[in-house]
Design an enzyme around this catalytic site. Sequence first.
Site, PDB file in Angstrom:
ATOM      1  CD  GLU A   1      -2.994  -1.271   2.138  1.00 27.14           C
ATOM      2  OE1 GLU A   1      -3.844  -0.369   2.178  1.00 27.14           O
ATOM      3  OE2 GLU A   1      -2.965  -2.215   2.972  1.00 27.14           O
ATOM      4  CG  MET A   2      -0.272   4.406   1.885  1.00 21.92           C
ATOM      5  SD  MET A   2      -1.199   5.180   3.227  1.00 21.92           S
ATOM      6  CE  MET A   2      -0.946   6.902   2.840  1.00 21.92           C
TER       7      MET A   2
END
Length: 343
Positions: free
Chosen positions: A147-148
Site C-alpha cells: 500500500e503506502m
Amino acid sequence: MKRTVIFVCAAMLLAVSACKQRQSNQAADLERKADSLITLANNFFKPLPAEALNPENPLTPEKVALGKALYYDNRLSLNQTQSCNTCHDLKTFGVDNLPTSPGDNGMPGTRNSPTVLNAALHFLQFWDGRNKDVEEQAGGPVMNPAEMNMPSEAVVMDRLAADGRYVEMFAAAFPEEKNPVTFTNMRNAIGAFERTLLTPARFDKFLAGDRQALTEAELNGLGAFIGTGCTACHNGALLGGNMFQKYPLFGTHKEYTGSDVDDTGRMQVTKNEADRDLYKVPSMRNIAETWPYLHDGSVKELDKTIDIMARAELNKTLTPQQIIDIEAFLKTLTGKVPAEALN
C-alpha cells in the site's frame, strides 16, 4: 341544452370526486403499509448514531483538524504518491470505485478498498477483521509494502516533524504530551477524523417514524429485503459491519463472478482452517455509490450483486421485480459526506 351541460358538469364533478377518493384511499393504504414496515424494520435495524466515540481517543476539534490534514497528505507514502484519500476518496463516498487499488509502487492490491464512511462503527476493521478500530487501522496501510510502503515509523514521523505546521498541530491536538509527534498520535488523529465521517440517510428518518420518507417502490424493497432473509447478516445501524460470514455458502465465487482470485478470507489472519472464506459482512450504508462489490471488487452492478448474494448466501433466486425493489430500498441508505470533511 342547459340540462345536458348540467349533466356533463355533474358527471365531471363525480369523476373528480371519485379520483380524489381513490387517491385518498391509496395514500391511506400507503401510510398503513409504512406504519407496518416501520414497526417491522425496527426489529432488525437501528438509526445511525449521531456520534462514533472511542473513550480511549476522545475527540477534540484540534485532533480532528490534524487527522483531516494527515488523511489528505501524500507524504504518508514512500514516493509521496498516495494519501488515505487516494483509495478512500471522500468525494466519491470514501472509495476509489476500482476493483482493487494500486499501491505506492503502482501494483494493484488483492482486495477491494471498502468505504471509510461510518467505518468507525464497524465491530472490526478490514475484510478479515485484523484491526480492532479505526485508530489501529489508520497505521496499517502506511506501513504495508503493498500500500503506502513506508519503510519505518521513524521515517514517517521524521517527514511530519520536518513540517513546522504539523509540529504545532500535534502540540495542539495532544497538549498533555511533551513530545506529541508520534506514530501513535498520528493514528489517533486520523482515527478521530474518521469518527466524524457519519452519513445519516432517508432510511433513518423512516426508522424514526417518518411515513413519507420512503416511496412505495422503496417500501416494497424494504419488505423484500426483510422477507428474503437479507437481515440475517445485514442488520443493526449499519445493515452489516457487525459480524463475519462465510462467502459463498452455496456455489463458488468463480461460478457467480468469473473471478479467479484465490482468497481464504479471515484464515489469512488466524491461520485457522475454520476461518476459511470468512469475511466481515459489509455495511449497506451508501452501497449504491461504493461499487464495485465483493471482497475482490469483481462485480460492478448493484442489481447483479443483489442476485448473486441471494443465491450464494440464501440459496434463493429472486425475481427481477424483487431485485429492482431491493435496489430501490438500498438507495435510501445513501447519505451525504459531511461538508467539513471534504478538502
